[in-house]
Design a protein around this motif. Sequence first.
Motif, PDB file in Angstrom:
ATOM      1  N   LEU A 114       3.678   1.840   5.927  1.00 52.72           N
ATOM      2  CA  LEU A 114       2.700   1.652   7.009  1.00 52.72           C
ATOM      3  C   LEU A 114       3.348   1.925   8.365  1.00 52.72           C
ATOM      4  O   LEU A 114       4.540   1.670   8.561  1.00 52.72           O
ATOM      5  CB  LEU A 114       2.160   0.208   6.981  1.00 52.72           C
ATOM      6  CG  LEU A 114       1.577  -0.276   5.650  1.00 52.72           C
ATOM      7  CD1 LEU A 114       1.143  -1.732   5.763  1.00 52.72           C
ATOM      8  CD2 LEU A 114       0.404   0.587   5.214  1.00 52.72           C
ATOM      9  N   ASP A 115       2.536   2.446   9.302  1.00 59.01           N
ATOM     10  CA  ASP A 115       3.056   2.627  10.665  1.00 59.01           C
ATOM     11  C   ASP A 115       2.969   1.291  11.403  1.00 59.01           C
ATOM     12  O   ASP A 115       2.573   0.269  10.844  1.00 59.01           O
ATOM     13  CB  ASP A 115       2.325   3.761  11.404  1.00 59.01           C
ATOM     14  CG  ASP A 115       0.876   3.414  11.741  1.00 59.01           C
ATOM     15  OD1 ASP A 115       0.484   2.245  11.591  1.00 59.01           O
ATOM     16  OD2 ASP A 115       0.135   4.332  12.161  1.00 59.01           O
ATOM     17  N   ASP A 168       0.913   0.150  13.435  1.00 62.19           N
ATOM     18  CA  ASP A 168      -0.447  -0.411  13.513  1.00 62.19           C
ATOM     19  C   ASP A 168      -1.009  -0.755  12.138  1.00 62.19           C
ATOM     20  O   ASP A 168      -2.206  -1.018  11.997  1.00 62.19           O
ATOM     21  CB  ASP A 168      -1.383   0.582  14.217  1.00 62.19           C
ATOM     22  CG  ASP A 168      -0.896   0.923  15.622  1.00 62.19           C
ATOM     23  OD1 ASP A 168      -0.422  -0.013  16.300  1.00 62.19           O
ATOM     24  OD2 ASP A 168      -0.970   2.099  16.019  1.00 62.19           O
ATOM     25  N   GLY A 169      -0.156  -0.702  11.103  1.00 59.82           N
ATOM     26  CA  GLY A 169      -0.612  -1.070   9.771  1.00 59.82           C
ATOM     27  C   GLY A 169      -1.407   0.016   9.058  1.00 59.82           C
ATOM     28  O   GLY A 169      -2.071  -0.244   8.066  1.00 59.82           O
ATOM     29  N   ARG A 170      -1.316   1.251   9.569  1.00 61.80           N
ATOM     30  CA  ARG A 170      -2.014   2.364   8.897  1.00 61.80           C
ATOM     31  C   ARG A 170      -1.065   3.030   7.903  1.00 61.80           C
ATOM     32  O   ARG A 170       0.135   3.160   8.168  1.00 61.80           O
ATOM     33  CB  ARG A 170      -2.496   3.398   9.928  1.00 61.80           C
ATOM     34  CG  ARG A 170      -3.704   2.946  10.744  1.00 61.80           C
ATOM     35  CD  ARG A 170      -4.231   4.104  11.587  1.00 61.80           C
ATOM     36  NE  ARG A 170      -3.181   4.625  12.459  1.00 61.80           N
ATOM     37  CZ  ARG A 170      -3.103   4.348  13.771  1.00 61.80           C
ATOM     38  NH1 ARG A 170      -3.993   3.563  14.350  1.00 61.80           N
ATOM     39  NH2 ARG A 170      -2.132   4.854  14.505  1.00 61.80           N
ATOM     40  N   LEU A 171      -1.626   3.468   6.782  1.00 63.68           N
ATOM     41  CA  LEU A 171      -0.821   4.102   5.732  1.00 63.68           C
ATOM     42  C   LEU A 171      -0.324   5.470   6.189  1.00 63.68           C
ATOM     43  O   LEU A 171      -1.091   6.288   6.684  1.00 63.68           O
ATOM     44  CB  LEU A 171      -1.662   4.263   4.461  1.00 63.68           C
ATOM     45  CG  LEU A 171      -0.933   4.836   3.240  1.00 63.68           C
ATOM     46  CD1 LEU A 171       0.115   3.863   2.720  1.00 63.68           C
ATOM     47  CD2 LEU A 171      -1.925   5.169   2.135  1.00 63.68           C
ATOM     48  N   GLN A 180       0.814  -1.225   0.000  1.00 64.01           N
ATOM     49  CA  GLN A 180       0.000   0.000   0.000  1.00 64.01           C
ATOM     50  C   GLN A 180       0.842   1.267   0.000  1.00 64.01           C
ATOM     51  O   GLN A 180       0.369   2.330  -0.343  1.00 64.01           O
ATOM     52  CB  GLN A 180      -0.813   0.041   1.299  1.00 64.01           C
ATOM     53  CG  GLN A 180      -2.164  -0.599   1.220  1.00 64.01           C
ATOM     54  CD  GLN A 180      -2.814  -0.484   2.589  1.00 64.01           C
ATOM     55  OE1 GLN A 180      -2.449  -1.199   3.510  1.00 64.01           O
ATOM     56  NE2 GLN A 180      -3.738   0.425   2.722  1.00 64.01           N
ATOM     57  N   THR A 237       2.321   6.610  -0.219  1.00 59.80           N
ATOM     58  CA  THR A 237       3.069   7.463   0.700  1.00 59.80           C
ATOM     59  C   THR A 237       3.778   8.566  -0.086  1.00 59.80           C
ATOM     60  O   THR A 237       4.504   8.275  -1.035  1.00 59.80           O
ATOM     61  CB  THR A 237       4.109   6.614   1.459  1.00 59.80           C
ATOM     62  OG1 THR A 237       3.416   5.618   2.203  1.00 59.80           O
ATOM     63  CG2 THR A 237       4.927   7.464   2.401  1.00 59.80           C
TER      64      THR A 237
END
Length: 296
Positions: free
Chosen positions: A224-225, A227-230, A221, A293
């Motif tokens: 990612l951080d 926590d798997g957030r973009l 994607q 990103t």
Amino acid sequence: MGLNAQAASNVAHVLTEALPYIQRFAGRTVVIKYGGNAMVDEQLKAGFARDVVLMKTVGINPVVVHGGGPQIGRLLERLGKESEFVQGMRVTDAETMDVVEMVLGGLVNKDIVNLINRHGGHAVGLTGKDGDLIRARKLKLSAPQAEGMPPEIIDIGHVGEVESIDASVVDMLVRGDFIPVVAPIGVGADGFSYNINADLVAGKVAEVLGAEKLILLTNTQGLLDRDGRLLTGLSTTDVDALIADGTIHGGMLPKIRCALDAVKSGVQSAHIIDGRVAHAVLVELFTDEGVGTLIR
């Protein structure tokens, strides 16, 4: 049968949202590293070719740099030659380098050129040998030894890094309304060919051309951080901090480093985007949301 009012409104919205981006980037250069799924899936391949042609048609200058690891692996397998990797890099003896050059500079490069031309563009394929585009030097890997001992230097053959780029041949093609498609093979001072990581080549080409954007297509994607957030809209300082605290690690690290170097060297922005999304390049360029990103 025409569009209904809602569909017509959606189309109009998309076009009007794209307009300021088209105006802002007209005449600018965008370097795209093409690889991963976008290079294998037939629909994604056709979508990528159309995106590149559309960019050129609205006055933006795309330059494509491509990889081809899986294709090289497949041909080596058919020839009965084992692929060996050290620290993620393919060990490349002279015989393997011949195959690499045939696959990257021949099959893969011309396939992309053909695809873009079939969708109405004028693409021209190059390797780093053409017009002395990419000067390479041998890449030396080092492995840590026991304490007090110097690190062991590992020779992985014809694998290189970029020593210098002379982009005058690319520049000439861009001005002649062509779309350059570059295979990441360079030549060393010793006259030998070297296989170079395509992300690295794309980053250096973007720097030398003073590109507006560097876009790296990946099979993720984006960044990612924990926590798997973009993560998107990052500054170079943010990225340095994420590398330091270990959020950016593994296979994403070289990609991010390459994007970071480009931005620090004058490329306006770098984008790490999901090549598995149809028309990812257009969505990233021409919409407010984007699909990956962004590093400024």
